[in-house]
Design an enzyme around this catalytic site. Structure first.
Site, PDB file in Angstrom:
ATOM      1  N   LYS A   1      31.741 -35.466   7.813  1.00 12.15           N
ATOM      2  CA  LYS A   1      31.727 -36.521   8.836  1.00 12.15           C
ATOM      3  C   LYS A   1      31.239 -35.959  10.181  1.00 12.15           C
ATOM      4  CE  LYS A   1      36.555 -35.603   9.880  1.00 12.15           C
ATOM      5  NZ  LYS A   1      37.939 -36.031   9.727  1.00 12.15           N
TER       6      LYS A   1
ATOM      7  N   TYR B   1      27.368 -25.882  42.002  1.00  4.57           N
ATOM      8  CA  TYR B   1      28.026 -27.084  42.534  1.00  4.57           C
ATOM      9  C   TYR B   1      29.456 -26.782  42.970  1.00  4.57           C
ATOM     10  CZ  TYR B   1      24.343 -30.077  40.611  1.00  4.57           C
ATOM     11  OH  TYR B   1      23.153 -30.689  40.339  1.00  4.57           O
TER      12      TYR B   1
HETATM   13  C1  LIG Z   1      38.458 -34.887   8.981  1.00  5.91           C
HETATM   14  C2  LIG Z   1      39.311 -35.111   7.805  1.00  5.91           C
HETATM   15  C3  LIG Z   1      39.564 -34.059   6.909  1.00  5.91           C
HETATM   16  C4  LIG Z   1      39.097 -32.639   7.138  1.00  5.91           C
HETATM   17  O1  LIG Z   1      39.871 -32.045   8.132  1.00  5.91           O
HETATM   18  P1  LIG Z   1      39.774 -30.471   8.458  1.00  5.91           P
HETATM   19  O2  LIG Z   1      40.925 -30.218   9.334  1.00  5.91           O
HETATM   20  O3  LIG Z   1      38.464 -30.278   9.146  1.00  5.91           O
HETATM   21  O4  LIG Z   1      39.823 -29.753   7.164  1.00  5.91           O
HETATM   22  C5  LIG Z   1      40.291 -34.352   5.781  1.00  5.91           C
HETATM   23  N1  LIG Z   1      40.775 -35.608   5.550  1.00  5.91           N
HETATM   24  C6  LIG Z   1      40.557 -36.627   6.405  1.00  5.91           C
HETATM   25  C7  LIG Z   1      41.101 -37.972   6.092  1.00  5.91           C
HETATM   26  C8  LIG Z   1      39.835 -36.411   7.563  1.00  5.91           C
HETATM   27  O5  LIG Z   1      39.633 -37.425   8.401  1.00  5.91           O
END
Ligand SMILES: *Cc1c(COP(=O)(O)O)cnc(C)c1O
Length: 383
Positions: A50, A276
């Site tokens: 994702k 800045y």
């Molecule tokens: C993002 C996510 C994961 C992975 O999480 P990590 O901490 O990066 O391993 C797993 N399950 C769900 C439902 C998520 O949203």
């Protein structure tokens, strides 16, 4: 090509994927042979890609994971799933996010596996599937205490029968998500674990056929093999980082490094300020390196006076404000620094290294945010 580029090491990604697999196989094998508790059969892996694969570039990362043998990928929303299908990904793609206000056509047209986390989403998908004369496989999300998405764990007898009776929907898996897997002392984890077990028994009572279970993100995977079930869902570990404060013996390698080049070196006199807000004042004659990377590239403003970069194999402190397109580092004590020298913001130089977990520490955030915020103007080079 701009000086500031992210190098994405697909070899490291594949090696991390295999290291996780080997760890799961080895631990389950030990459970079997030594009669330890915990699963005796290694779980499969749902590789989480994702958010543009945590900033690494979802298309290339997904293709590399598919080649490495991943049997399922997971994304946050339908749009991310459609993008991967369009780029030629063929393995099943699970959509984690809520579907309530989404255009659902993508689920059907691009063969995505939705998560159903509310009765309304169930209704919408059932009618979409019926209209197409299709049977849609879905994963069911149970809220065991995160209090975000999912059917509440404590009234499933009331909320699930209608969904389970949907003529055109087929339950493939049930899952939950932990809120505190990376907080070793937190009692919510154990509470969520037992609530999930209970929810799974309720599903049995409701006659919800054979289906698989999954629950573990990276931290839960490391923390407790009792939550591995049939699949684990690592994200961060794939990218070569262990969620703080946990540790791991797995041989993981950070997949992303971020480098730039010095575009100017300049002297600053005692009492003069830099950048800045004049936030840094030279209390001795200072030599500065100007680096063309700023918050538009995803480098947090809070790194000013808190972070470091690597120059000529040494650490140089970031001084003054991080601005939109530039930052400045104090290289007074480093010999022979010149325009064009390589600067490492994330990664290795000589025997020194900076990883996203350390950078996150400097500014009070988590490595996830460091990776995901890498700017769109930073070119990703795949090796
Ligand atoms: C993002 C996510 C994961 C992975 O999480 P990590 O901490 O990066 O391993 C797993 N399950 C769900 C439902 C998520 O949203």
């Amino acid at each position: 090509m701009r000086c500031t580029t992210a190098r994405v090491d697909l070899g490291a990604l594949e090696s991390n994927f295999k290291a996780i697999d080997a760890y799961l196989a080895n631990e389950s094998g030990l459970n079997r042979s030594a009669g330890r508790g915990g699963p005796a059969i290694a779980p499969g892996t749902i590789a989480v890609v994702k958010a543009n694969a945590y900033g690494h570039g979802a298309r290339r990362v997904a293709a590399a994971l598919e080649t490495a043998g991943a049997t399922m990928l997971a994304v946050a929303d339908i749009e991310e799933g459609v993008d991967l299908r369009t780029s030629g990904i063929r393995v099943p793609i699970l959509v984690f996010g809520a579907l309530s206000v989404s255009d659902l056509d993508g689920v059907f047209d691009f063969d995505l596996t939705p998560t159903i986390s509310s009765p309304a989403a169930g209704h919408a998908l059932q009618s979409g599937a019926a209209k197409r004369g299709a049977t849609l496989r879905y994963h069911l999300k149970i809220d065991t205490g995160m209090n975000r998405l999912g059917f509440r764990h404590d009234n499933l007898h009331r909320t699930l029968p209608e969904l389970l009776d949907s003529a055109n929907l087929a339950l493939e898996a049930v899952h939950t998500h932990f809120g505190t897997a990376d907080e070793p002392g937190h009692t919510l984890f154990e509470m969520q674990r037992t609530r999930f077990e209970t929810a799974c028994r309720t599903l049995d009572e409701l006659g919800a056929g054979p289906r698989v279970r999954h629950a573990a993100n990276s931290a839960a995977l490391l923390r407790d093999s009792r939550v591995w079930f049939d699949f684990v869902r690592p994200g961060l570990l794939l990218y070569g980082l262990v969620p703080a404060p946990l540790g791991s013996t797995m041989p993981l390698k950070p997949v992303m490094s971020l480098t730039s080049r010095i575009v100017a070196v300049k002297g600053v006199r005692v009492g003069e300020t830099v950048g800045y807000g004049g936030r840094f004042t030279a209390d001795r004659p200072v030599t500065l390196a100007v680096i063309p990377a700023g918050y538009a590239d995803g480098l947090d403003r809070r790194l000013g006076d808190h972070g470091f970069v690597l120059v000529r194999g040494r650490r140089a402190k970031i001084v003054g404000a991080v601005s939109m397109d530039m930052l400045t580092a104090d290289v007074t004590d480093i010999e022979g620094v010149g325009t064009g020298d390589e600067v490492v913001l994330l990664g290795m130089q000589g025997d020194k290294a900076i990883d996203a977990r350390e950078m996150a520490d400097w500014i009070g955030t988590i490595p996830y945010e460091i990776l995901c915020r890498l700017g769109s103007r930073v070119e990703r080079c795949y090796v």
